[in-house]
Write a protein that holds these residues in place. Sequence first.
Motif, PDB file in Angstrom:
ATOM      1  N   LEU A  40       3.703   4.504  11.883  1.00  0.00           N
ATOM      2  CA  LEU A  40       4.287   5.898  11.765  1.00  0.00           C
ATOM      3  C   LEU A  40       3.977   6.851  12.816  1.00  0.00           C
ATOM      4  CD1 LEU A  40       4.719   6.518   8.003  1.00  0.00           C
ATOM      5  CD2 LEU A  40       6.398   6.737   9.507  1.00  0.00           C
ATOM      6  N   GLY A  41       3.524   6.367  13.844  1.00  0.00           N
ATOM      7  CA  GLY A  41       3.327   7.402  14.933  1.00  0.00           C
ATOM      8  C   GLY A  41       2.148   7.720  15.008  1.00  0.00           C
ATOM      9  N   PHE A 140      -5.256  12.834   2.863  1.00  0.00           N
ATOM     10  CA  PHE A 140      -4.298  14.152   3.401  1.00  0.00           C
ATOM     11  C   PHE A 140      -3.152  13.326   4.361  1.00  0.00           C
ATOM     12  CE2 PHE A 140      -6.157  18.258   3.222  1.00  0.00           C
ATOM     13  CZ  PHE A 140      -7.144  18.071   2.241  1.00  0.00           C
ATOM     14  N   GLY A 141      -3.536  12.258   5.232  1.00  0.00           N
ATOM     15  CA  GLY A 141      -2.390  11.791   5.943  1.00  0.00           C
ATOM     16  C   GLY A 141      -1.175  11.167   5.093  1.00  0.00           C
ATOM     17  N   THR A 142      -1.708  10.359   3.994  1.00  0.00           N
ATOM     18  CA  THR A 142      -0.675   9.942   2.979  1.00  0.00           C
ATOM     19  C   THR A 142       0.065  10.909   2.382  1.00  0.00           C
ATOM     20  OG1 THR A 142      -2.296   8.111   2.767  1.00  0.00           O
ATOM     21  CG2 THR A 142      -0.156   8.265   1.405  1.00  0.00           C
ATOM     22  N   ALA A 143      -0.435  11.782   1.758  1.00  0.00           N
ATOM     23  CA  ALA A 143       0.032  13.161   1.384  1.00  0.00           C
ATOM     24  C   ALA A 143       1.164  13.625   2.228  1.00  0.00           C
ATOM     25  CB  ALA A 143      -1.077  14.210   0.641  1.00  0.00           C
ATOM     26  N   TRP A 152       6.853   6.721  -1.427  1.00  0.00           N
ATOM     27  CA  TRP A 152       5.568   6.229  -1.569  1.00  0.00           C
ATOM     28  C   TRP A 152       5.075   4.824  -0.866  1.00  0.00           C
ATOM     29  CZ3 TRP A 152       1.244   7.890  -2.930  1.00  0.00           C
ATOM     30  CH2 TRP A 152       1.312   8.992  -4.085  1.00  0.00           C
ATOM     31  N   GLY A 153       6.134   4.055  -1.103  1.00  0.00           N
ATOM     32  CA  GLY A 153       5.924   2.554  -0.300  1.00  0.00           C
ATOM     33  C   GLY A 153       5.803   2.704   1.167  1.00  0.00           C
ATOM     34  N   ALA A 154       6.589   3.453   1.542  1.00  0.00           N
ATOM     35  CA  ALA A 154       6.516   3.635   3.260  1.00  0.00           C
ATOM     36  C   ALA A 154       5.344   4.237   3.456  1.00  0.00           C
ATOM     37  CB  ALA A 154       7.739   4.367   3.745  1.00  0.00           C
ATOM     38  N   ALA A 155       4.794   5.414   2.869  1.00  0.00           N
ATOM     39  CA  ALA A 155       3.947   6.304   3.131  1.00  0.00           C
ATOM     40  C   ALA A 155       2.711   5.392   3.204  1.00  0.00           C
ATOM     41  CB  ALA A 155       3.659   7.460   2.062  1.00  0.00           C
ATOM     42  N   ALA A 158       2.411   2.904   5.985  1.00  0.00           N
ATOM     43  CA  ALA A 158       2.186   3.421   7.107  1.00  0.00           C
ATOM     44  C   ALA A 158       0.434   3.861   7.165  1.00  0.00           C
ATOM     45  CB  ALA A 158       2.984   4.669   7.417  1.00  0.00           C
ATOM     46  N   ASP A 159       0.126   4.222   6.154  1.00  0.00           N
ATOM     47  CA  ASP A 159      -1.382   4.495   6.471  1.00  0.00           C
ATOM     48  C   ASP A 159      -2.191   3.659   6.232  1.00  0.00           C
ATOM     49  OD1 ASP A 159      -3.319   6.770   5.785  1.00  0.00           O
ATOM     50  OD2 ASP A 159      -3.796   5.423   4.208  1.00  0.00           O
TER      51      ASP A 159
END
Lengths: 192, 209
Positions: A40-41, A140-143, A152-155, A158-159
Amino acid sequence: MASLTHARARWTSTDLALIGVFAALVAASIVVPGIPVGFLGVPITLQTLAVTLCGLTLGAGRGSAAVALYVLLGTIGLPIFSLFRGGPGVLAGPSGGYIVGFIAAAAVSGLIAGRGIRGQHKASWLSAAALAAVLIIHAFGTAWFLVIGKSWGAAIAADVIYYPGDLIKGAVAVVVALALHRAFPDLLRRRR
Amino acid sequence: MRGHGFLTGAYIRGNSPLHKAPVGLKVIALLLISILALSLTSTIVLSALLVVTALLYIVARLPWSRLGRTLQASAPVVVVLGAFQWWLAGPVVAWHVVAIVLCTILASGLLTGTTEHSAVLDALARWISPLRRLGADPERFALTVSVMLRSLPFIVGSFQDVRDAARARGLEHNVRARTLPVLITTVAYARQTGEAMMARGLGDDDELG
């Protein structure tokens, strides 16, 4: 001047120097080549390590001040965020949550480290502090991923790929912080 | 001095409207671009915003190589990110995410490319001085900022020295061997700086109290 500032314990010249130098350490950590892969960059650098060390070696007040100074100067345009970016847009991008989380992570890990540094089980307290820092940065990153519109799944997907690396960096931070407190015993202990 | 290049290297001298614009205005404008990029739902408007941001490089008369270098640095991340989103949610969402990231990267490149870092620090000093009423201490703050900027090249150089030393010992991939010596040097450096400041009455209570 400023009766307000005298109410709390004032930082000495050495405290200010430590804050400035550790802020520079966090900025310098983006120059050290990291592992530039991520879904996710968010590039993996030594940043998590530097941020955790701010809390573990300087404690809550000075540690979070150092990280906050770094974030402030990056936000107003110095190219000190990962990939040599700078400016407020970076906070709005995918790394934004992590960057803001750095400040909270330094504060909380510093609080735990300051509590534990006087006792018998330094290593356990510092490990707890480092773990807290990693968890807070990721929370914090996921939020923030969620806020900028990932599911939710992608977050989480990615994290989660950054967890192994960051846990290793957390463990290294504990080892390094223990050595630092041995080399400079009054680094965190002697607070007026 | 070693390691300072990345801070000063970003700025490209010029006298375009963007170079002349006040720092605060640029910061706010670039923040707006990023917020706009994040909140737009229309693919066409978002793409247009990206094009406009790229066109600002012409307004700023930054060389094309700068735009290319910025894009090249972020290319691996953007490609992986786009591919992942494509696989997860299809091409439209993938383009949205990639366009948002490109917008923020291009916007931040515009800011650092047209703003000298001394101008950024001057602006910061101006913004912070009204906070004096709230108990903030602009002098001590400015002092801390200058310590940070002065020690940056030292720390970057120290990372390079330690990397060379670790490589010589075959410990190049050992994170501890590559960080602990840097940290020891860094803390010692901070203390020397603190003592030197105290000796000159800088940043101490008595002097300002």
